[in-house]
Scaffold this active site. Structure first.
Site, mmCIF file in Angstrom:
data_model
loop_
_atom_site.group_PDB
_atom_site.id
_atom_site.type_symbol
_atom_site.label_atom_id
_atom_site.label_comp_id
_atom_site.label_asym_id
_atom_site.label_seq_id
_atom_site.Cartn_x
_atom_site.Cartn_y
_atom_site.Cartn_z
ATOM 1 N N THR A 169 -11.664 1.896 -7.823
ATOM 2 C CA THR A 169 -12.044 2.225 -9.207
ATOM 3 C C THR A 169 -13.299 3.094 -9.289
ATOM 4 O O THR A 169 -13.892 3.212 -10.353
ATOM 5 C CB THR A 169 -12.261 0.939 -10.039
ATOM 6 O OG1 THR A 169 -13.088 0.056 -9.284
ATOM 7 C CG2 THR A 169 -10.951 0.277 -10.400
ATOM 8 N N ASP A 194 0.863 -1.187 0.000
ATOM 9 C CA ASP A 194 0.000 0.000 0.000
ATOM 10 C C ASP A 194 0.895 1.231 0.000
ATOM 11 O O ASP A 194 2.028 1.178 0.497
ATOM 12 C CB ASP A 194 -0.910 -0.007 1.232
ATOM 13 C CG ASP A 194 -2.159 0.821 1.011
ATOM 14 O OD1 ASP A 194 -3.232 0.231 0.765
ATOM 15 O OD2 ASP A 194 -2.068 2.074 1.062
ATOM 16 N N LEU A 219 -34.897 -9.426 -0.194
ATOM 17 C CA LEU A 219 -36.235 -8.881 -0.440
ATOM 18 C C LEU A 219 -36.758 -8.205 0.833
ATOM 19 O O LEU A 219 -37.959 -8.174 1.065
ATOM 20 C CB LEU A 219 -37.182 -9.997 -0.898
ATOM 21 C CG LEU A 219 -36.941 -10.501 -2.332
ATOM 22 C CD1 LEU A 219 -37.799 -11.726 -2.628
ATOM 23 C CD2 LEU A 219 -37.248 -9.407 -3.360
ATOM 24 N N LYS A 243 -24.918 -0.815 7.163
ATOM 25 C CA LYS A 243 -25.545 -2.052 7.625
ATOM 26 C C LYS A 243 -24.855 -2.459 8.915
ATOM 27 O O LYS A 243 -23.794 -1.902 9.236
ATOM 28 C CB LYS A 243 -25.464 -3.137 6.557
ATOM 29 C CG LYS A 243 -24.076 -3.687 6.291
ATOM 30 C CD LYS A 243 -24.139 -4.842 5.291
ATOM 31 C CE LYS A 243 -22.791 -5.515 5.155
ATOM 32 N NZ LYS A 243 -22.813 -6.632 4.229
ATOM 33 N N ARG A 255 -19.773 4.639 3.867
ATOM 34 C CA ARG A 255 -19.841 5.010 2.447
ATOM 35 C C ARG A 255 -21.279 4.851 1.940
ATOM 36 O O ARG A 255 -21.871 3.786 2.081
ATOM 37 C CB ARG A 255 -18.867 4.163 1.633
ATOM 38 C CG ARG A 255 -17.432 4.608 1.842
ATOM 39 C CD ARG A 255 -16.465 3.737 1.102
ATOM 40 N NE ARG A 255 -16.411 2.391 1.673
ATOM 41 C CZ ARG A 255 -15.694 1.402 1.160
ATOM 42 N NH1 ARG A 255 -14.989 1.602 0.078
ATOM 43 N NH2 ARG A 255 -15.697 0.209 1.733
ATOM 44 N N CYS A 312 -20.857 -0.434 -2.719
ATOM 45 C CA CYS A 312 -21.023 -1.158 -3.986
ATOM 46 C C CYS A 312 -22.367 -0.896 -4.674
ATOM 47 O O CYS A 312 -22.399 -0.418 -5.809
ATOM 48 C CB CYS A 312 -20.882 -2.655 -3.744
ATOM 49 S SG CYS A 312 -19.190 -3.116 -3.362
ATOM 50 N N PHE A 357 -16.972 -11.336 -4.677
ATOM 51 C CA PHE A 357 -18.404 -11.287 -4.362
ATOM 52 C C PHE A 357 -18.594 -11.273 -2.847
ATOM 53 O O PHE A 357 -19.559 -11.817 -2.329
ATOM 54 C CB PHE A 357 -19.125 -12.490 -4.981
ATOM 55 C CG PHE A 357 -19.023 -12.543 -6.484
ATOM 56 C CD1 PHE A 357 -19.780 -11.710 -7.285
ATOM 57 C CD2 PHE A 357 -18.132 -13.416 -7.098
ATOM 58 C CE1 PHE A 357 -19.677 -11.749 -8.680
ATOM 59 C CE2 PHE A 357 -18.021 -13.472 -8.485
ATOM 60 C CZ PHE A 357 -18.792 -12.628 -9.272
ATOM 61 N N ALA A 406 -37.783 -5.180 2.781
ATOM 62 C CA ALA A 406 -38.150 -3.786 2.499
ATOM 63 C C ALA A 406 -37.652 -2.882 3.620
ATOM 64 O O ALA A 406 -37.373 -3.335 4.724
ATOM 65 C CB ALA A 406 -39.666 -3.678 2.367
ATOM 66 N N GLY A 407 -37.544 -1.601 3.333
ATOM 67 C CA GLY A 407 -37.088 -0.654 4.346
ATOM 68 C C GLY A 407 -36.673 0.645 3.698
ATOM 69 O O GLY A 407 -37.215 1.019 2.648
HETATM 70 C C1 UDX Z 1 -22.546 -6.027 -1.710
HETATM 71 C C2 UDX Z 1 -22.804 -7.406 -2.344
HETATM 72 O O1 UDX Z 1 -23.748 -8.126 -1.539
HETATM 73 C C3 UDX Z 1 -21.511 -8.179 -2.473
HETATM 74 O O2 UDX Z 1 -21.752 -9.418 -3.118
HETATM 75 C C4 UDX Z 1 -20.522 -7.349 -3.284
HETATM 76 O O3 UDX Z 1 -19.299 -8.023 -3.423
HETATM 77 C C5 UDX Z 1 -20.315 -5.985 -2.635
HETATM 78 O O4 UDX Z 1 -21.576 -5.338 -2.478
HETATM 79 P P1 UDX Z 1 -22.162 -5.072 0.765
HETATM 80 O O5 UDX Z 1 -21.997 -3.728 0.129
HETATM 81 O O6 UDX Z 1 -21.197 -5.523 1.810
HETATM 82 O O7 UDX Z 1 -22.092 -6.228 -0.372
HETATM 83 O O8 UDX Z 1 -23.611 -5.070 1.406
HETATM 84 P P2 UDX Z 1 -24.933 -5.989 1.315
HETATM 85 O O9 UDX Z 1 -24.950 -6.971 2.429
HETATM 86 O O10 UDX Z 1 -25.105 -6.503 -0.054
HETATM 87 O O11 UDX Z 1 -26.053 -4.895 1.630
HETATM 88 C C6 UDX Z 1 -26.201 -3.742 0.791
HETATM 89 C C7 UDX Z 1 -27.300 -2.840 1.283
HETATM 90 O O12 UDX Z 1 -28.570 -3.391 0.977
HETATM 91 C C8 UDX Z 1 -27.306 -2.554 2.780
HETATM 92 O O13 UDX Z 1 -27.538 -1.178 2.961
HETATM 93 C C9 UDX Z 1 -28.488 -3.363 3.297
HETATM 94 O O14 UDX Z 1 -29.064 -2.798 4.434
HETATM 95 C C10 UDX Z 1 -29.435 -3.313 2.090
HETATM 96 N N1 UDX Z 1 -30.386 -4.436 2.028
HETATM 97 C C11 UDX Z 1 -29.932 -5.696 1.884
HETATM 98 C C12 UDX Z 1 -31.763 -4.176 2.046
HETATM 99 O O15 UDX Z 1 -32.199 -3.025 2.138
HETATM 100 N N2 UDX Z 1 -32.635 -5.221 1.913
HETATM 101 C C13 UDX Z 1 -32.212 -6.504 1.769
HETATM 102 O O16 UDX Z 1 -33.063 -7.396 1.649
HETATM 103 C C14 UDX Z 1 -30.829 -6.744 1.771
#
Ligand code: UDX
Length: 463
Positions: free
Chosen positions: A86, A30, A254, A325, A332, A264, A153, A256-257
């Site tokens: 990126t 780094d 799935l 989460k 971010r 990402c 992933f 909701a909220g």
């Molecule tokens: C995501 C992808 O899941 C992962 O495969 C990829 O490599 C990077 O991006 P991440 O950003 O860690 O991972 O978060 P993720 O667990 O996917 O949740 C994303 C957002 O969706 C969160 O804000 C979560 O609260 C929201 N979410 C998730 C919902 O609102 N409803 C859901 O049912 C699931």
């Protein structure tokens, strides 16, 4: 194998620690010397369950080293992962860093060392990648080196498990005439037991993007379904349980909220819409996914305002949760920041709590006027209305009867459909969520039949 990982952010550090845990000799690189010094002490710059332990363990055995000099790190590497940023953090792709990194790195690669891009790439960059690396090699008087793409992933909070027990591994071939890149990556991942899918580089880039775009689409679909459920008196959690039983649909993603956040999903939806338009491709579905997601945040604020009697000026609003989460300290594109700004603009006093100290400090620095406290009860004390933004277990398990005695008014909007509505109702809370009870409790309290329009307050409900 000997592995070098360039860029020790989220993706790179997880890759370095997990490949070391899988028995390889790993060197992480780094440009941030302070980050390297902290990593050598086993201190990880963000919260990811199990990662500091893994880093400390393998750094102690010497299997995982951290250096500043990329040329030194790649000198005897079989595989070199590039995991630099990126995107520009503002809804756009940013390839300047990876191009600069490749220009510095590629001439130093030993012949036959495999270059693997792990960063998520814009779809219009992949065609440039092979010629760029080839051009740098030939320009430096070196032989052509194998190049592949290996998208990650991994989810924050379960990144180690996702890396070591993947659902599938994607190898994108960019420039690999002798098959060296494919065979080394297959050797690395075979012990994990997951299907390994080898495909052209352009397909790998689109697979990575496609996975995140679909997940985002599922969430916005659930949020639109929640709107229908509210209007027609159904409960979206039950409906999702019912429809998810069909294996073509599934239950995951799935919920909701107030919508998705993080580094990402939001970025990749908006960047794809933008890049597609630049290339003359219409993406109305993804544009709707983005719009619905932004709308959910506005609806959350609307619900807080509605519960507080239609006016937030001078009201104290408690926000529970700041990270995008649970089990991360990542802010971010966290919905909390956007929500706090909107509430402050409406004249509210906003007092937030999050279990992560670093997230509290950074949120306070990012949103002028936002107050943060180190206990949920302190945030709730004297609050006119409370909103659950992140479904940390701490909030589910909170002593809500005590919260009831502390708040100026027992009003709560559950932005994650995570709290026990029955329990809160029994304690005397007026409880509002997204698509389970929706605004039903509020309607009942006001003596209005469900779905009645509240002119000037909830335009969404009139539709
Ligand atoms: C995501 C992808 O899941 C992962 O495969 C990829 O490599 C990077 O991006 P991440 O950003 O860690 O991972 O978060 P993720 O667990 O996917 O949740 C994303 C957002 O969706 C969160 O804000 C979560 O609260 C929201 N979410 C998730 C919902 O609102 N409803 C859901 O049912 C699931």
């Amino acid at each position: 194998m000997r592995i070098a990982v360039i860029g020790l952010g989220y993706v790179g550090l997880v890759t370095a620690a997990c490949t070391a845990a899988a028995g390889h000799d790993v060197v992480g690189v780094d440009i941030d010397e302070e980050r390297l010094a902290r990593l050598r002490l086993g201190r990880v710059p963000f919260h990811e369950p199990g990662l500091s332990e893994l880093v400390a363990e393998h750094h102690a055995t010497g299997r995982l080293r951290f250096v500043a000099d990329a040329a030194e790190a790649v000198a005897d590497a079989d595989l070199v992962f590039v995991a630099v940023n990126t995107h520009d953090g503002n809804g756009g792709w940013h390839t300047g860093t990876i191009v600069r990194c490749l220009v510095g790195l590629v001439p130093a690669l030993p012949d036959d060392t495999v270059l693997v891009v792990r960063s998520t790439l814009p779809p219009d960059f992949v065609a440039r990648l092979g010629p760029l690396v080839r051009g740098i090699r030939l320009g430096a008087g070196r032989t052509v080196t194998p190049v592949a793409i290996n998208p990650e992933f991994t989810r924050e909070s379960t990144a180690i498990r996702d890396f070591l027990s993947p659902d599938r591994v994607v190898i994108g071939v960019v420039d690999d005439p002798k098959g060296v890149a494919e065979s080394r990556l297959t050797e690395l991942y075979r012990p994990f037991g997951a299907p390994i899918i080898t495909m052209p580089g352009a397909d790998a880039v689109m697979t990575k993007l496609g996975a995140n775009l679909f997940l985002a689409t599922k969430i916005s679909f659930a949020n639109e379904l929640a709107r229908l459920c509210e209007r027609f008196g159904a409960d979206v959690s039950t409906v999702v349980e019912g429809i998810g039983g069909d294996p073509r649909i599934g239950h995951a993603f799935l919920r909701a909220g107030l919508g998705f956040g993080g580094s990402c999903l939001p970025n990749q939806v908006s960047m794809t819409v933008r890049t597609a338009a630049e290339h003359g491709v219409q993406t109305p579905l993804l544009a709707a996914v983005h719009a619905i997601n932004g709308d959910q945040r506005a609806r959350f604020v609307d619900r807080l305002r509605l519960l507080a009697g239609g006016e937030l000026e001078g009201r104290r609003v408690a926000l529970l949760g700041l990270t995008f989460k649970p089990e991360t300290d990542d802010l971010r594109d966290a919905p909390s920041l956007d929500i706090a700004e909107r509430l402050l603009a409406l004249g509210a006093r906003v007092v937030a709590h999050d279990p992560m100290e670093r997230a509290r400090e950074r949120a306070a620095a990012l949103v002028p006027g936002l107050e943060v406290t180190d206990s949920a009860f302190q945030a709730l004390r004297g609050a006119d209305v409370a909103g659950l933004v992140t479904e940390w277990a701490e909030y589910r398990d909170l002593d809500w009867s005590q919260a009831h005695t502390l708040m100026a008014a027992p009003l709560i909007v559950d932005g994650r459909n995570a709290l026990d509505a029955e329990e809160l109702g029994a304690l005397g809370f007026l409880y509002v969520d997204f698509g389970r009870r929706g605004l039903r409790d509020l309607d009942a309290a006001r003596g209005a039949p469900p779905g009645t329009a509240r002119p000037g307050v909830d335009a969404e409900h009139v539709a």
